[in-house]
Design a protein around this motif. Structure first.
Motif, PDB file in Angstrom:
ATOM      1  N   LEU A 184       2.679   6.016  -2.804  1.00 39.57           N
ATOM      2  CA  LEU A 184       3.758   6.917  -3.222  1.00 39.57           C
ATOM      3  C   LEU A 184       3.769   7.089  -4.733  1.00 39.57           C
ATOM      4  O   LEU A 184       3.931   8.214  -5.243  1.00 39.57           O
ATOM      5  N   ALA A 210      -5.325   1.162   5.202  1.00 41.79           N
ATOM      6  CA  ALA A 210      -4.005   0.978   5.827  1.00 41.79           C
ATOM      7  C   ALA A 210      -4.093   0.888   7.357  1.00 41.79           C
ATOM      8  O   ALA A 210      -3.502  -0.023   7.958  1.00 41.79           O
ATOM      9  N   THR A 222       1.312   5.212   9.586  1.00 42.35           N
ATOM     10  CA  THR A 222       2.375   5.899   8.853  1.00 42.35           C
ATOM     11  C   THR A 222       2.059   5.973   7.362  1.00 42.35           C
ATOM     12  O   THR A 222       2.419   6.941   6.685  1.00 42.35           O
ATOM     13  N   VAL A 223       1.394   4.949   6.851  1.00 39.04           N
ATOM     14  CA  VAL A 223       0.984   4.954   5.436  1.00 39.04           C
ATOM     15  C   VAL A 223      -0.290   5.780   5.244  1.00 39.04           C
ATOM     16  O   VAL A 223      -0.396   6.564   4.291  1.00 39.04           O
ATOM     17  N   ALA A 260      -1.152   9.488   2.980  1.00 37.58           N
ATOM     18  CA  ALA A 260      -2.053   9.198   1.861  1.00 37.58           C
ATOM     19  C   ALA A 260      -3.317  10.051   1.954  1.00 37.58           C
ATOM     20  O   ALA A 260      -3.797  10.580   0.948  1.00 37.58           O
ATOM     21  N   CYS A 264       0.831  -1.211   0.000  1.00 41.19           N
ATOM     22  CA  CYS A 264       0.000   0.000   0.000  1.00 41.19           C
ATOM     23  C   CYS A 264       0.864   1.258   0.000  1.00 41.19           C
ATOM     24  O   CYS A 264       0.548   2.240  -0.682  1.00 41.19           O
ATOM     25  N   SER A 265       1.938   1.239   0.765  1.00 38.87           N
ATOM     26  CA  SER A 265       2.817   2.412   0.830  1.00 38.87           C
ATOM     27  C   SER A 265       3.480   2.676  -0.518  1.00 38.87           C
ATOM     28  O   SER A 265       3.583   3.834  -0.953  1.00 38.87           O
TER      29      SER A 265
END
Length: 208
Positions: free
Chosen positions: A23, A117, A163-164, A168, A18-19
């Protein structure tokens, strides 16, 4: 870093994916949604000069159409200007709907990543806690050191998910606002074009 990923368990795999996807979407949209690409000032200024000098022809319309998303919208209106104001406006609206759809590409997946996430992180934590208490039950005695260490490892996925999700979500909101601003500019150019073509508005040297 690898130790943290390992501590998070199998749920860290979709979180990492997902991260990476988030990105990639953010970088691609930031590049695609540049104002200089969506509505190049020089192309717009040249269009108004063409109209003022009555130099607009099929070749220049094709160049305008290929120049930018805003150029596509304006060219669509100009191609149907001879059919009257209403037909011109309808053609602009239809092309604008397609352009806006293109501008919003990948934003739904980005929003989905921002939503799932933290849920993936929570799932990883729950799975980790279940494993911790299963080991504690098997040991037959409460070991505070083992329990605290297991809990800290289980919380890794929650931290990773947040964190993700947070960047986002911020990027998703920012990109939505950028698209809205670009669409407003596009609408203003389209309205001015209809008024100029149908004689309701004069155009000055700068095309304002």
């Amino acid at each position: 870093m690898f130790e943290l990923l390992k501590a998070g368990g199998i749920v860290m795999v979709p979180i990492v994916l997902c991260s990476i996807l988030a990105l990639a979407i953010i970088l691609e949209r930031l590049w695609t949604l540049r104002p200089s690409r969506v509505a190049p000032p020089d192309v717009m200024a040249e269009l108004w000069r063409w109209i003022k000098a009555r130099e607009l022809n099929g070749r220049k319309l094709k160049a305008l159409q290929a120049s930018s998303p805003t150029g596509r919208v304006l060219a669509s209106g100009l191609m149907n200007a001879k059919h009257g104001r209403e037909v011109m406006k309808e053609s602009i609206e239809q092309e604008a709907a397609q352009v806006i759809h293109d501008l919003e590409r990948f934003l739904n997946p980005l929003g989905t990543i921002a939503t799932i996430a933290p849920l993936l992180g929570l799932l990883g934590t729950v799975i980790g806690m279940i494993k911790v208490f299963s080991r504690m039950q098997g040991a037959g005695a409460a070991n505070i050191a083992t329990l605290s260490g297991g809990i800290s490892e289980a919380l890794v996925t929650t931290a990773a998910g947040l964190t993700v999700a947070i960047p986002a979500l911020i990027a998703h909101r920012y990109l939505i606002r950028r698209i809205e601003a670009l669409v407003v500019g596009m609408e203003q150019e389209a309205i001015r074009l209809v008024e100029v073509v149908h004689g309701d508005r004069e155009i000055d040297v700068e095309g304002a």
